[in-house]
Design an enzyme around this catalytic site. Structure first.
Site, PDB file in Angstrom:
ATOM      1  N   HIS A  99       0.839  -1.206   0.000  1.00 25.15           N
ATOM      2  CA  HIS A  99       0.000   0.000   0.000  1.00 25.15           C
ATOM      3  C   HIS A  99       0.864   1.243   0.000  1.00 25.15           C
ATOM      4  O   HIS A  99       1.946   1.259   0.580  1.00 25.15           O
ATOM      5  CB  HIS A  99      -0.952   0.028   1.205  1.00 25.15           C
ATOM      6  CG  HIS A  99      -0.291  -0.208   2.520  1.00 25.15           C
ATOM      7  ND1 HIS A  99       0.076  -1.463   2.967  1.00 25.15           N
ATOM      8  CD2 HIS A  99       0.091   0.650   3.497  1.00 25.15           C
ATOM      9  CE1 HIS A  99       0.639  -1.364   4.156  1.00 25.15           C
ATOM     10  NE2 HIS A  99       0.671  -0.085   4.503  1.00 25.15           N
ATOM     11  N   HIS A 101       0.795   5.183   1.170  1.00 21.66           N
ATOM     12  CA  HIS A 101       0.124   6.185   1.999  1.00 21.66           C
ATOM     13  C   HIS A 101       0.222   7.549   1.320  1.00 21.66           C
ATOM     14  O   HIS A 101       1.280   7.902   0.785  1.00 21.66           O
ATOM     15  CB  HIS A 101       0.847   6.343   3.346  1.00 21.66           C
ATOM     16  CG  HIS A 101       0.822   5.154   4.237  1.00 21.66           C
ATOM     17  ND1 HIS A 101      -0.092   5.013   5.248  1.00 21.66           N
ATOM     18  CD2 HIS A 101       1.620   4.054   4.302  1.00 21.66           C
ATOM     19  CE1 HIS A 101       0.142   3.887   5.905  1.00 21.66           C
ATOM     20  NE2 HIS A 101       1.178   3.281   5.350  1.00 21.66           N
TER      21      HIS A 101
HETATM   22  P1  AMP Z   1       1.536   0.299   7.436  1.00 21.51           P
HETATM   23  O1  AMP Z   1       1.997   0.597   8.832  1.00 21.51           O
HETATM   24  O2  AMP Z   1       2.374   0.987   6.388  1.00 21.51           O
HETATM   25  O3  AMP Z   1       1.379  -1.181   7.186  1.00 21.51           O
HETATM   26  O4  AMP Z   1       0.111   0.974   7.321  1.00 21.51           O
HETATM   27  C1  AMP Z   1      -1.088   0.274   7.474  1.00 21.51           C
HETATM   28  C2  AMP Z   1      -2.186   1.297   7.494  1.00 21.51           C
HETATM   29  O5  AMP Z   1      -3.421   0.638   7.266  1.00 21.51           O
HETATM   30  C3  AMP Z   1      -2.319   2.044   8.831  1.00 21.51           C
HETATM   31  O6  AMP Z   1      -2.178   3.441   8.604  1.00 21.51           O
HETATM   32  C4  AMP Z   1      -3.712   1.663   9.319  1.00 21.51           C
HETATM   33  O7  AMP Z   1      -4.367   2.719   9.970  1.00 21.51           O
HETATM   34  C5  AMP Z   1      -4.406   1.277   8.018  1.00 21.51           C
HETATM   35  N1  AMP Z   1      -5.505   0.335   8.175  1.00 21.51           N
HETATM   36  C6  AMP Z   1      -5.501  -0.844   8.853  1.00 21.51           C
HETATM   37  N2  AMP Z   1      -6.705  -1.448   8.753  1.00 21.51           N
HETATM   38  C7  AMP Z   1      -7.493  -0.638   7.995  1.00 21.51           C
HETATM   39  C8  AMP Z   1      -8.838  -0.695   7.536  1.00 21.51           C
HETATM   40  N3  AMP Z   1      -9.640  -1.724   7.841  1.00 21.51           N
HETATM   41  N4  AMP Z   1      -9.310   0.321   6.775  1.00 21.51           N
HETATM   42  C9  AMP Z   1      -8.518   1.363   6.473  1.00 21.51           C
HETATM   43  N5  AMP Z   1      -7.225   1.481   6.853  1.00 21.51           N
HETATM   44  C10 AMP Z   1      -6.720   0.502   7.622  1.00 21.51           C
END
Ligand code: AMP
Ligand code: ZN
Length: 140
Positions: A99, A101
């Site tokens: 993903h 950001h």
């Molecule tokens: P990372 O630390 O780069 O893996 O970022 C994962 C991101 O996914 C975090 O910013 C979380 O807040 C976000 N996240 C986790 N679960 C969900 C969800 N169900 N819907 C939207 N965002 C999510």
């Protein structure tokens, strides 16, 4: 991957606040935003790390980066924006599905930016560049 939260979002098993969707990718609002407008862009297909993705699929995803960055920043009236993509727990990756950001930034937003740069040694840089080049599967 039935236990992957982002695969479950793609499958419609978990709700998301959708921003954009096409055959290969999906953008939605981060549920734990670091700033107003924090948005995520993911490939619909499950890959844990960027380097596992076929270049054509990365190209498709990357093709959306400029428009997404502009839209998120302008919609939030932000002064700047971080585009971030973590690989591995040590880098901060919590969700093991690729993903990007999009994090709008404003002066004094308190998020900060840790970049403790070291002084480079050019002999070491040369060695490192050679090691990286040896791993690159490209013609020079
Ligand atoms: P990372 O630390 O780069 O893996 O970022 C994962 C991101 O996914 C975090 O910013 C979380 O807040 C976000 N996240 C986790 N679960 C969900 C969800 N169900 N819907 C939207 N965002 C999510
Ligand atoms: Zn997944």
């Amino acid at each position: 991957m039935s236990d992957c939260v982002f695969c479950r979002i793609v499958a419609g098993e978990i709700p998301c606040t959708k921003v954009y969707e096409d055959d290969l990718c999906l953008a939605f609002m981060d549920i734990g935003p670091l700033a107003d407008g924090h948005t995520l862009l993911i490939p619909k297909k499950h890959y844990e790390f960027l380097y596992e993705m076929p270049p054509e699929e990365v190209a498709h995803l990357a093709g959306h980066l400029p428009a997404m960055a502009k839209a998120v920043q302008e919609a939030m009236g932000a002064e700047g924006l971080n585009v971030l993509q973590n690989n591995g727990r040590v880098s901060g990756q919590a969700v093991p599905h690729v993903h990007f950001h999009f994090i709008p930034r404003a002066r004094g937003d308190g998020l900060g930016y840790r970049w403790p740069a070291k002084e480079a040694d050019f002999d070491v840089l040369k060695e490192q560049a050679e090691a990286i080049r040896a791993k690159l599967d490209v013609e020079w």
